[in-house]
Design a protein around this motif. Structure first.
Motif, PDB file in Angstrom:
ATOM      1  N   GLN B  69       0.817  -1.206   0.000  1.00 46.04           N
ATOM      2  CA  GLN B  69       0.000   0.000   0.000  1.00 46.04           C
ATOM      3  C   GLN B  69       0.870   1.284   0.000  1.00 46.04           C
ATOM      4  O   GLN B  69       0.488   2.291  -0.578  1.00 46.04           O
ATOM      5  CB  GLN B  69      -0.929   0.001   1.208  1.00 46.04           C
ATOM      6  N   LEU B  73       1.023   4.243  -2.840  1.00 46.30           N
ATOM      7  CA  LEU B  73       0.925   5.687  -2.607  1.00 46.30           C
ATOM      8  C   LEU B  73       2.179   6.426  -3.076  1.00 46.30           C
ATOM      9  O   LEU B  73       2.098   7.573  -3.526  1.00 46.30           O
ATOM     10  CB  LEU B  73       0.631   5.972  -1.136  1.00 46.30           C
ATOM     11  N   LEU B 146      -0.653  15.444   4.790  1.00 39.13           N
ATOM     12  CA  LEU B 146      -1.006  14.751   3.548  1.00 39.13           C
ATOM     13  C   LEU B 146      -1.193  13.256   3.799  1.00 39.13           C
ATOM     14  O   LEU B 146      -2.199  12.659   3.415  1.00 39.13           O
ATOM     15  CB  LEU B 146       0.104  14.977   2.514  1.00 39.13           C
ATOM     16  N   GLN B 149      -4.300  12.150   5.715  1.00 37.57           N
ATOM     17  CA  GLN B 149      -5.517  12.186   4.909  1.00 37.57           C
ATOM     18  C   GLN B 149      -5.801  10.825   4.287  1.00 37.57           C
ATOM     19  O   GLN B 149      -6.940  10.404   4.200  1.00 37.57           O
ATOM     20  CB  GLN B 149      -5.349  13.172   3.758  1.00 37.57           C
ATOM     21  N   TYR B 150      -4.731  10.184   3.812  1.00 40.26           N
ATOM     22  CA  TYR B 150      -4.913   8.909   3.111  1.00 40.26           C
ATOM     23  C   TYR B 150      -5.400   7.805   4.045  1.00 40.26           C
ATOM     24  O   TYR B 150      -5.973   6.829   3.600  1.00 40.26           O
ATOM     25  CB  TYR B 150      -3.604   8.458   2.455  1.00 40.26           C
ATOM     26  N   PHE B 151      -5.085   7.950   5.334  1.00 41.80           N
ATOM     27  CA  PHE B 151      -5.400   6.864   6.260  1.00 41.80           C
ATOM     28  C   PHE B 151      -6.406   7.274   7.336  1.00 41.80           C
ATOM     29  O   PHE B 151      -6.541   6.598   8.350  1.00 41.80           O
ATOM     30  CB  PHE B 151      -4.114   6.336   6.897  1.00 41.80           C
ATOM     31  N   TRP B 177      -5.114  20.137   4.330  1.00 40.85           N
ATOM     32  CA  TRP B 177      -5.089  18.676   4.424  1.00 40.85           C
ATOM     33  C   TRP B 177      -5.638  18.195   5.776  1.00 40.85           C
ATOM     34  O   TRP B 177      -5.384  17.057   6.185  1.00 40.85           O
ATOM     35  CB  TRP B 177      -3.679  18.150   4.175  1.00 40.85           C
TER      36      TRP B 177
END
Lengths: 456, 456
Positions: B69, B73, B146, B149-151, B177
């Motif tokens: 993962q 990314l 940043l 945000q993805y997680f 973010w």
């Protein structure tokens, strides 16, 4: 969490720009000399712009080769990625596939260097030493400053005064790349002095800045030319490198866009992504929808009129056939500075008149909401201009969900918003408004402008 | 005008990070628990950091696989280009070849997401919901925002107060973010309140901000951890993706660097570019010079002392064996915020002690001059931190010219300077100073800090 970006190798980069004029069923009408009312000659245009750029302005050749040195400089950041926006799709819970072309990866942060570099190249080749231009939001001015560095050209940039104050980093970026930035209106030109005499506090606008830059270039002498970052045919031409790449990248992705979306100011990034897809519509019978997105506060395509109008406030440019709100239209201070222009270029206007492209106007708050959704899902802060394209991509994706249909969307991310973060601050603070216009406001701006055009 | 960039395809991207500890002739000494003076246990560390990160911190495995993962990314902006700086070479009229690895192309504009993403990933996988960290210049804080945000992790960032004021765009970027940014020193922690009680006007520094972030994370509960953007072994580990790519890219270029250069704050970008090249020195008998560049105003490697010191001002972190100016050292306000840290991590310190790497200190004005030369020749505005690496690349190229020898130079451009343009403004205005230190100033800072360490 998924991500997929489609990259071309340098050897797969396009070697020619696409000139859509060759394939248009109705060619754009010619620009007119405001003094004579007759089509302006190439010779007259050459007093303002570089020769080769004027040749391109009038060209009807389908492809124009990209000079080797320009191709070389493009490689500093090109080819740019096409990205499948899986995270945005998931956030929208849509059956649609969303792709975006990321033009924010250039050193200046936007698509503008695609034309700044060839403009600097052709002028330098011709022996020009000085260039003058204007900038609203600062994207174009900084791209031109970058390009002038590569060719040892001196650059003077007339920057809309309110932008100088709101966007100090953009001014600094131009300074860092060696350009001389003058807040407009200024006392360095007659056009500027006239405006200041009438209103010493005038915050400026793009129309005034264009007047100043043109006057300055003409006054400076034979080794000086003017250059422009949008609207003109040759500018749109250079930007087609975006769509030519995107065509190849969508092929790599094994996908076919149903709709291609670009934000719309003077037309440069819109044409860049859109025209190569339109070529397939015009010559291969494809039916890709190509959509221009303008702000509700500056709706020249959706609510303007088609007539011959000036490109600037003072009436110094040739008259162009365009959808326009009138050269006297003063857009409200929305944060997408690059979209605050009263008219559309002659090619885009003709395409729109012929029903070959679509246009949508979007309110400012919707664009910032879409921009934040994109920043939070895809991790890139978009330029305020680009959020307009995102907003319509979001609308299209939501519609696909409502209608339960599959759809493939491609939009152009014309630039990143790292230097525009002050705009997001204002958005967070609830200080932004949509700036929508009444019919009466639009009617008046158009009537005033027509009056001036007819009484020239 | 020439340009050449070497790009890997995604399938050529490294799938493992390189852990240099495996190959070090002398392993780094362990961190000590300040209470007991004994090596700190993994268990104790796990109260502060995510479990897998602690495992990596103590690992002696040569390669650690990059989770799928995280690889996914990374592809948002990786692989990053290696560029042959032909224009800089020409500007210097040098026989040397200069290459740079451009880490400024990430969405946050620096190399920091290389470790922010795995740190967020491992914490999220462990079930952590909240993270706390600190930031000086703002590069790390924005990268972590940043990544969070993805997680879907909540992030609190203690940002050095003076940076909040000097770099409002960095704060806005973190806000955009979704991170909660608190100017440090603050009244949200005991560490902050103590500092404010002694000096209500305190402008803050990285050491204080670390104290606040650690205290905040420990106080918040079991679902909260702290994270750090440099210095620690696991952070340096994640950054080796830079050098692993660069190795392959130099091979593509058919070239072999004689010297590899990185700016040096806590060591993350330096280790990132340098360690994979050092591996070849340690295991294949190569002799590539690897050079860390620090500011003259914060010269821990070139003028610090090697002893066990705290990582923060308040003395809350484990004690680490490092070259340090003392945790009580207060760096002057130079604009390379990311290099204003009193100590070097334990791996880099050990390597330096063993003569396996070099270090150089450069004055601020020289770095900005080099940064402008780079901006004007290669068209990229470098972060003030990165200008340190550029300055030494320039020195090396000039020396090659003086000595009339061929030389190949590779430096890491750790970030772009789009959000740091205010620093260039101050440089243009002649407001910057070198901030060099007297021997006495350094001696006092070290002595004060040792006293505190010994009396703990």
């Amino acid at each position: 969490m998924r991500t997929k970006k489609y990259m071309l190798s340098e050897s797969q980069m396009p070697t020619a720009w696409y000139n859509i004029v060759a394939d248009m069923p109705n060619k754009p009408q010619p620009p007119l000399d405001p003094k004579t009312g007759k089509p302006i000659t190439e010779e007259a245009m050459c007093r303002i712009f570089g020769e080769e750029l004027v040749r391109q302005e009038f060209s009807t050749e389908r492809y124009i080769e990209i000079p080797e040195q320009v191709q070389e400089l493009y490689k500093i950041w090109r080819p740019t990625p096409v990205v499948r926006a899986y995270n945005l799709e998931r956030a929208l819970d849509t059956p649609a596939k969303i792709y975006f072309k990321n033009e924010g990866t250039s050193p200046a942060g936007s698509h503008k260097p695609n034309t700044a570099i060839p403009q600097a190249y052709y002028n330098a080749k011709q022996g020009i030493k000085y260039l003058a231009t204007e900038t609203g939001g600062g994207q174009w001015g900084s791209a031109m400053a970058l390009a002038c560095q590569y060719f040892n050209l001196d650059l003077r940039v007339y920057m809309v005064k309110v932008s100088c104050q709101q966007k100090p980093y953009r001014k600094l970026l131009m300074n860092a790349w060696g350009a001389n930035v003058i807040p407009s209106p200024s006392d360095t030109t007659k056009a500027g002095r006239d405006v200041l005499a009438a209103d010493p506090e005038c915050a400026g606008n793009l129309g005034i800045a264009i007047s100043e830059a043109v006057e300055s270039a003409l006054a400076h002498g034979e080794d000086t030319r003017y250059c422009l970052g949008s609207v003109m045919n040759h500018v749109l031409l250079h930007q087609t490198v975006i769509g030519e790449e995107a065509l190849r990248q969508m092929e790599m992705a094994g996908d076919e866009p149903d709709v291609v979306i670009g934000c719309f100011g003077g037309g440069s990034n819109f044409a860049g992504i859109g025209f190569p897809f339109l070529r397939r519509n015009l010559t291969e019978g494809k039916k890709t929808r190509v959509v221009a997105v303008e702000p509700e506060s500056c709706p020249k395509l959706t609510r303007g009129e088609f007539f011959y109008d000036y490109g600037d406030t003072a009436g110094m440019t040739p008259m162009m056939p365009m959808y326009t709100l009138g050269h006297k239209f003063q857009p409200t201070a929305i944060h997408a500075g690059g979209l605050r222009y009263h008219g559309a270029g002659s090619i885009v206007s003709q395409l729109y008149k012929d029903g070959l492209i679509e246009a949508v106007a979007v309110p400012q708050l919707e664009t910032f909401a879409a921009g934040m959704l994109f920043a939070n899902s895809e991790g890139i802060i978009p330029a305020p201009e680009s959020t307009h394209a995102i907003a319509v991509a979001v609308r299209e994706a939501q519609r696909a969900k409502e209608e339960g249909v599959q759809k493939t969307i491609l939009f152009n991310l014309s630039g990143n918003g790292m230097i525009d973060l002050y705009a997001y601050e204002q958005y967070f603070a609830g200080k932004l408004q949509d700036g929508s216009l009444s019919d009466e406001e639009i009617r008046q701006a158009i009537e005033n402008s027509k009056l001036r055009v007819n009484n020239r």
